[in-house]
Design an enzyme around this catalytic site. Sequence first.
Site, mmCIF file in Angstrom:
data_model
loop_
_atom_site.group_PDB
_atom_site.id
_atom_site.type_symbol
_atom_site.label_atom_id
_atom_site.label_comp_id
_atom_site.label_asym_id
_atom_site.label_seq_id
_atom_site.Cartn_x
_atom_site.Cartn_y
_atom_site.Cartn_z
ATOM 1 N N TYR A 165 -43.492 13.186 24.855
ATOM 2 C CA TYR A 165 -42.732 11.968 25.137
ATOM 3 C C TYR A 165 -42.165 11.393 23.843
ATOM 4 C CZ TYR A 165 -41.538 7.259 26.444
ATOM 5 O OH TYR A 165 -40.842 6.102 26.660
ATOM 6 N N TRP A 167 -38.550 9.235 21.685
ATOM 7 C CA TRP A 167 -37.157 8.814 21.568
ATOM 8 C C TRP A 167 -36.318 9.688 20.656
ATOM 9 C CZ3 TRP A 167 -33.831 4.411 22.800
ATOM 10 C CH2 TRP A 167 -34.183 3.847 24.036
HETATM 11 N N1 LIG Z 1 -48.453 -1.483 21.705
HETATM 12 C C1 LIG Z 1 -47.285 -1.010 22.118
HETATM 13 N N2 LIG Z 1 -47.030 0.309 22.070
HETATM 14 C C2 LIG Z 1 -45.858 0.789 22.498
HETATM 15 C C3 LIG Z 1 -44.858 -0.083 22.987
HETATM 16 C C4 LIG Z 1 -45.143 -1.483 23.036
HETATM 17 O O1 LIG Z 1 -44.310 -2.303 23.472
HETATM 18 N N3 LIG Z 1 -46.356 -1.905 22.576
HETATM 19 N N4 LIG Z 1 -43.673 0.432 23.442
HETATM 20 C C5 LIG Z 1 -43.733 1.764 24.010
HETATM 21 C C6 LIG Z 1 -42.387 2.268 24.322
HETATM 22 S S1 LIG Z 1 -41.474 1.332 25.417
HETATM 23 C C7 LIG Z 1 -41.917 3.435 23.853
HETATM 24 S S2 LIG Z 1 -40.421 4.022 24.468
HETATM 25 C C8 LIG Z 1 -42.702 4.244 22.879
HETATM 26 C C9 LIG Z 1 -41.799 4.875 21.814
HETATM 27 O O2 LIG Z 1 -42.506 5.844 21.149
HETATM 28 P P1 LIG Z 1 -41.758 7.076 20.438
HETATM 29 O O3 LIG Z 1 -40.605 7.504 21.248
HETATM 30 O O4 LIG Z 1 -42.798 8.063 20.121
HETATM 31 O O5 LIG Z 1 -41.245 6.365 19.103
HETATM 32 P P2 LIG Z 1 -40.206 6.840 18.010
HETATM 33 O O6 LIG Z 1 -40.570 6.109 16.776
HETATM 34 O O7 LIG Z 1 -38.815 6.673 18.494
HETATM 35 O O8 LIG Z 1 -40.576 8.374 17.807
HETATM 36 C C10 LIG Z 1 -39.620 9.382 17.775
HETATM 37 C C11 LIG Z 1 -40.033 10.427 16.753
HETATM 38 O O9 LIG Z 1 -39.115 11.516 16.845
HETATM 39 C C12 LIG Z 1 -38.711 11.894 15.538
HETATM 40 N N5 LIG Z 1 -37.368 12.522 15.636
HETATM 41 C C13 LIG Z 1 -36.150 11.925 15.524
HETATM 42 N N6 LIG Z 1 -35.175 12.824 15.688
HETATM 43 C C14 LIG Z 1 -35.769 14.013 15.921
HETATM 44 C C15 LIG Z 1 -35.259 15.333 16.178
HETATM 45 O O10 LIG Z 1 -34.071 15.570 16.212
HETATM 46 N N7 LIG Z 1 -36.184 16.323 16.386
HETATM 47 C C16 LIG Z 1 -37.520 16.098 16.331
HETATM 48 N N8 LIG Z 1 -38.335 17.134 16.541
HETATM 49 N N9 LIG Z 1 -38.022 14.853 16.075
HETATM 50 C C17 LIG Z 1 -37.164 13.837 15.889
HETATM 51 C C18 LIG Z 1 -38.725 10.610 14.750
HETATM 52 O O11 LIG Z 1 -38.792 10.864 13.349
HETATM 53 C C19 LIG Z 1 -39.972 9.914 15.327
HETATM 54 O O12 LIG Z 1 -41.130 10.268 14.626
HETATM 55 O O13 LIG Z 1 -43.685 3.426 22.240
HETATM 56 C C20 LIG Z 1 -44.517 2.783 23.168
HETATM 57 N N10 LIG Z 1 -45.613 2.132 22.467
HETATM 58 N N1 LIG Z 2 -34.412 -3.369 18.184
HETATM 59 C C1 LIG Z 2 -35.032 -2.596 19.096
HETATM 60 N N2 LIG Z 2 -34.474 -2.447 20.332
HETATM 61 C C2 LIG Z 2 -35.104 -1.693 21.262
HETATM 62 C C3 LIG Z 2 -36.285 -0.966 20.971
HETATM 63 C C4 LIG Z 2 -36.823 -1.101 19.650
HETATM 64 O O1 LIG Z 2 -37.872 -0.514 19.309
HETATM 65 N N3 LIG Z 2 -36.170 -1.924 18.751
HETATM 66 N N4 LIG Z 2 -36.871 -0.187 21.930
HETATM 67 C C5 LIG Z 2 -36.112 0.145 23.147
HETATM 68 C C6 LIG Z 2 -37.043 0.530 24.223
HETATM 69 S S1 LIG Z 2 -37.654 2.133 24.243
HETATM 70 C C7 LIG Z 2 -37.420 -0.303 25.204
HETATM 71 S S2 LIG Z 2 -38.505 0.241 26.408
HETATM 72 C C8 LIG Z 2 -36.918 -1.683 25.269
HETATM 73 C C9 LIG Z 2 -38.067 -2.672 25.413
HETATM 74 O O2 LIG Z 2 -37.654 -3.836 26.020
HETATM 75 P P1 LIG Z 2 -38.781 -4.917 26.402
HETATM 76 O O3 LIG Z 2 -39.989 -4.248 26.923
HETATM 77 O O4 LIG Z 2 -38.164 -5.968 27.246
HETATM 78 O O5 LIG Z 2 -39.101 -5.488 24.947
HETATM 79 P P2 LIG Z 2 -40.410 -6.184 24.334
HETATM 80 O O6 LIG Z 2 -40.007 -6.581 22.959
HETATM 81 O O7 LIG Z 2 -41.615 -5.329 24.507
HETATM 82 O O8 LIG Z 2 -40.638 -7.469 25.203
HETATM 83 C C10 LIG Z 2 -39.585 -8.410 25.465
HETATM 84 C C11 LIG Z 2 -40.090 -9.821 25.387
HETATM 85 O O9 LIG Z 2 -41.188 -9.986 26.288
HETATM 86 C C12 LIG Z 2 -42.044 -10.936 25.723
HETATM 87 N N5 LIG Z 2 -43.389 -10.841 26.307
HETATM 88 C C13 LIG Z 2 -44.391 -10.025 25.958
HETATM 89 N N6 LIG Z 2 -45.482 -10.265 26.709
HETATM 90 C C14 LIG Z 2 -45.150 -11.263 27.568
HETATM 91 C C15 LIG Z 2 -45.850 -11.951 28.606
HETATM 92 O O10 LIG Z 2 -47.006 -11.687 28.899
HETATM 93 N N7 LIG Z 2 -45.143 -12.892 29.301
HETATM 94 C C16 LIG Z 2 -43.859 -13.219 29.017
HETATM 95 N N8 LIG Z 2 -43.246 -14.134 29.761
HETATM 96 N N9 LIG Z 2 -43.193 -12.604 28.015
HETATM 97 C C17 LIG Z 2 -43.821 -11.639 27.315
HETATM 98 C C18 LIG Z 2 -42.042 -10.600 24.250
HETATM 99 O O11 LIG Z 2 -42.475 -11.724 23.491
HETATM 100 C C19 LIG Z 2 -40.604 -10.220 24.006
HETATM 101 O O12 LIG Z 2 -39.856 -11.273 23.470
HETATM 102 O O13 LIG Z 2 -36.198 -2.041 24.087
HETATM 103 C C20 LIG Z 2 -35.296 -1.047 23.619
HETATM 104 N N10 LIG Z 2 -34.549 -1.624 22.517
HETATM 105 MO MO LIG Z 3 -39.379 2.269 25.714
#
Ligand SMILES: Nc1nc2c(c(=O)[nH]1)N[C@H]1C(S)=C(S)[C@@H](COP(=O)(O)OP(=O)(O)OC[C@H]3O[C@@H](n4cnc5c(=O)[nH]c(N)nc54)[C@H](O)[C@@H]3O)O[C@H]1N2
Ligand SMILES: Nc1nc2c(c(=O)[nH]1)N[C@H]1C(S)=C(S)[C@@H](COP(=O)(O)OP(=O)(O)OC[C@H]3O[C@@H](n4cnc5c(=O)[nH]c(N)nc54)[C@H](O)[C@@H]3O)O[C@H]1N2
Ligand SMILES: [Mo]
Length: 826
Positions: A165, A167
């Site tokens: 999994y 990005w």
């Molecule tokens: N506590 C907490 N944990 C969370 C979240 C949260 O809100 N709170 N959010 C979650 C969410 S929504 C998501 S989507 C995940 C994201 O988690 P990840 O998708 O694992 O996060 P990234 O940092 O985007 O990791 C992508 C990796 O791919 C590598 N990469 C980039 N380009 C390439 C390529 O071309 N080839 C290869 N082989 N590698 C490449 C990058 O260097 C990086 O290490 O994290 C989750 N974890």
């Molecule tokens: N700059 C930036 N943009 C991104 C990403 C990134 O890593 N960086 N990741 C991308 C990805 S993979 C995803 S999945 C999306 C994530 O999009 P979201 O999941 O919507 O993003 P978060 O920042 O986890 O949370 C959004 C808001 O929810 C609030 N929040 C957290 N817990 C609670 C709660 O219990 N109650 C309420 N009411 N609010 C709460 C947080 O304070 C925050 O301001 O963003 C995407 N866009």
């Molecule tokens: Mo995500």
Amino acid sequence: MSVFEQQPLKLSRRRFLLGTSAMAAVPLLSGLWPKSALAEAISQALPQFVALRQAQKGILTAAHWGAFEAIVENDKMVAVQSVGDDPYPNELITMAPYQVHAKNRIKYPMVRKSWLEHGPGSHPELRGNDEWVRVSWDKALDLVSGQITRLQKEFGPQSIYAGSYGWKSVGMLHNSRTLLQRLMNLSGGFLGYAGDYSTGAAQVIMTHVVGSMEVYEQQTAWPNVIENTQLVVMWGCNPMVTLKNSWNVPDHYGQTGFEALKKKGTRIISIDPVHNDSAKFVNAEWIAPHPYTDSAMLLGIAHTLLTEKLHNPDFIKTYTVGFDKFEQYLMGKTDGEEKTAEWAEAICGIKADTLRQLARDMAKNRTMIMGGWGIQRQHHGEQPHWMLVTVASMLGQIGLPGGGFGFSYHYSSGGSPTAKGGIVAGISAGNAPKNSPTPIPVARIAECLTSPGKTVDFNGNKVTYPDVKMIYVSGGNPFHQHQDTNNLRKAYSHAETVVVNEPYWTATAKHADIVLPVTTSYERNDLEMGGDYSQLYVFPMHQCVPPQFEARNDFDIFAGLADRLGVHDAFTEGKDETQWLKGMYDDMKLQARNARVALPPFDMFWASNNYVRFPVPEANTQWVRFADFRENPLLNPLGTPSGKIEIFSDTIAKMNYADCKGYPSWMPPHEWYKAEIAEKYPLSLNTAHATNRLHSQLDNTPLREKHAVADREAILINPQDAEKRGIKNGDLVRAFNDRGQILVGAIVSEDIRSGVVRISEGAWFDPADPAEDKSLCKNGNVNCLTFDIGSSSLAQGNCGQMAQLEIEKYTGPMLKNTAHDVPMGA
Ligand SMILES: Nc1nc2c(c(=O)[nH]1)N[C@H]1C(S)=C(S)[C@@H](COP(=O)(O)OP(=O)(O)OC[C@H]3O[C@@H](n4cnc5c(=O)[nH]c(N)nc54)[C@H](O)[C@@H]3O)O[C@H]1N2
Ligand SMILES: Nc1nc2c(c(=O)[nH]1)N[C@H]1C(S)=C(S)[C@@H](COP(=O)(O)OP(=O)(O)OC[C@H]3O[C@@H](n4cnc5c(=O)[nH]c(N)nc54)[C@H](O)[C@@H]3O)O[C@H]1N2
Ligand SMILES: [Mo]
């Protein structure tokens, strides 16, 4: 915007070792520009083909954070420039040169010493602490393919977890995770995953409630919202930050929508424990509940709507099923507890009067509820979105202009009107062989590793964890993404072999047995769509610089493995990079032609250093989600069993889960401020997505200096909480609970509710003593503190947005942050 007036970077000169693969070695575009005249000529003939109006010395490419032109001097990327019609370019693009020339690039194929000397499974406890040995590409590929062959034969495809999994980078051809799956499908199958980390809970519950995942659906178009919506409720939603990035290349249209609302003076309310950047930007009223209590808060609002007769019984009757059963619960008939506004206040900490007023305001105005996803990345995370749909159903505005709910306005510019043209389809993972194992819920990986043979519930089914011997990661970063990092680290030791394809020495790479150096997207040619929902652009991603050191494209790495596994021709289909891209372009061009949009031939498109922007039909700018369902629910039913919105789901009720009933309800989460654990760990954690990063990506660039405090990830602390503990702005802080401890830098601010602290996700894991369990993470990886249980038996989503913890001023020895250093021997 001043940040785009880039100064050329002063980077030391470096010798480039060209990659050995034929595909990577020849930049498709070498010697072809400037081509402004060609671009100009095409754009006059074909209006959807927009001529670049900026520096033509730049090479057009793209990333998750936007398209841009790279300025390259002597094979070195030195600066970037945003493309002409990006309405909201952001600073992240300026980091591209630092991505390419990062100090912690993986330069060569490397194998962990113990593994190399003693074979698979040797000293897994040394992962992250062992020496690394450089090997040749041939040797590395032999080792990896050897393990795949052995495991397929001895233990079957379920012994290789290759879901991977993550990005990765944008690009429809060089899609690292699809390419991995393509290889594995051709060579016997693999254990994959279901769901994702983003919307694990919401996507499952929404399918039962509205008949589609909903979170990834097009939203009521922005022009329609701007015109018709009188009240916007941003529920746990921080769009001005999260819209910076998209899964494909962003069109950044969403930000212009919020800007227009602001300009018009539309009333906006933000419900979030944090006074987030978006709320500030649009001058929203801020309501800060206790985190993880949103479903209780929504029940209080629903109660007011019902008892004050502000709800719409006609809508409920015509378009929903099961409201009566929910009503029984709401009125306390099922559990003796009426869910009044006062009842809700006692849980969420927002005054009953405020909740009642909110209910009245939502009923009186044309209201759009924009729900973010942090609220569902929680224990019982299915409930908040189900309650949002229930409240929206009671308001009865679903399917009307500017009314209802939208769960993707904050993500990839949902609501950016859909264009008319063609879509670039990516390379495919192919078909899974017949004996392929059942995928595991993505966020249950650590449990799967430690508990082979265990059976768990998952959306009405049972999943039994297989015995995983090998993990292959390509395009993800589990040591940041997964909850309870210290537990994951131990869980990984159950695997004999961990292979990681990566450009950088991330914590995941450091904890592998075999690392294979990968090019960044700027070192290869590709194609990508712009605008996930709008499908507005087709961007060429031109190779800007040669592959660095011995880095290879994932495509070439997997083709090399395919060769050794005897499936090379099936893997490559006999095509090189150019042929793949031309094929994808031609398919897209044909679709566009059927939509009566003419495009230049591939060669001309590619040579012009230009992108396609498709026309947007006028009607699409006024598209309203659920309008067809509202107009005729019989002819246009939803994909639910009843064809209607299911406020009560018979399907779910029959699953008989204690942690997800047949109707939305409030269930206290595993950890929160009223749980017993709060006596020891009184603070509630918020782990939002970072402003200047995409998860862990770009943590190793100078942009980090903008948000790091005391050279660590920042922690946002309310002054009351800080004062109690003698913590001042800029102090080093130790944040901890029973699962782990991290070093963070204090920002003391009224922008966060007291009792809550925010640490963004994505800081690279950097244990002070890698030999020790639960060692202090010197960089502030928040997942050292989160817990690893499923959201419920239904969705098994992750609970990354919650945990109880304590903080103290750090007074221990000075610890150097080594998160972005290379390991021993590298
Ligand atoms: N506590 C907490 N944990 C969370 C979240 C949260 O809100 N709170 N959010 C979650 C969410 S929504 C998501 S989507 C995940 C994201 O988690 P990840 O998708 O694992 O996060 P990234 O940092 O985007 O990791 C992508 C990796 O791919 C590598 N990469 C980039 N380009 C390439 C390529 O071309 N080839 C290869 N082989 N590698 C490449 C990058 O260097 C990086 O290490 O994290 C989750 N974890
Ligand atoms: N700059 C930036 N943009 C991104 C990403 C990134 O890593 N960086 N990741 C991308 C990805 S993979 C995803 S999945 C999306 C994530 O999009 P979201 O999941 O919507 O993003 P978060 O920042 O986890 O949370 C959004 C808001 O929810 C609030 N929040 C957290 N817990 C609670 C709660 O219990 N109650 C309420 N009411 N609010 C709460 C947080 O304070 C925050 O301001 O963003 C995407 N866009
Ligand atoms: Mo995500």
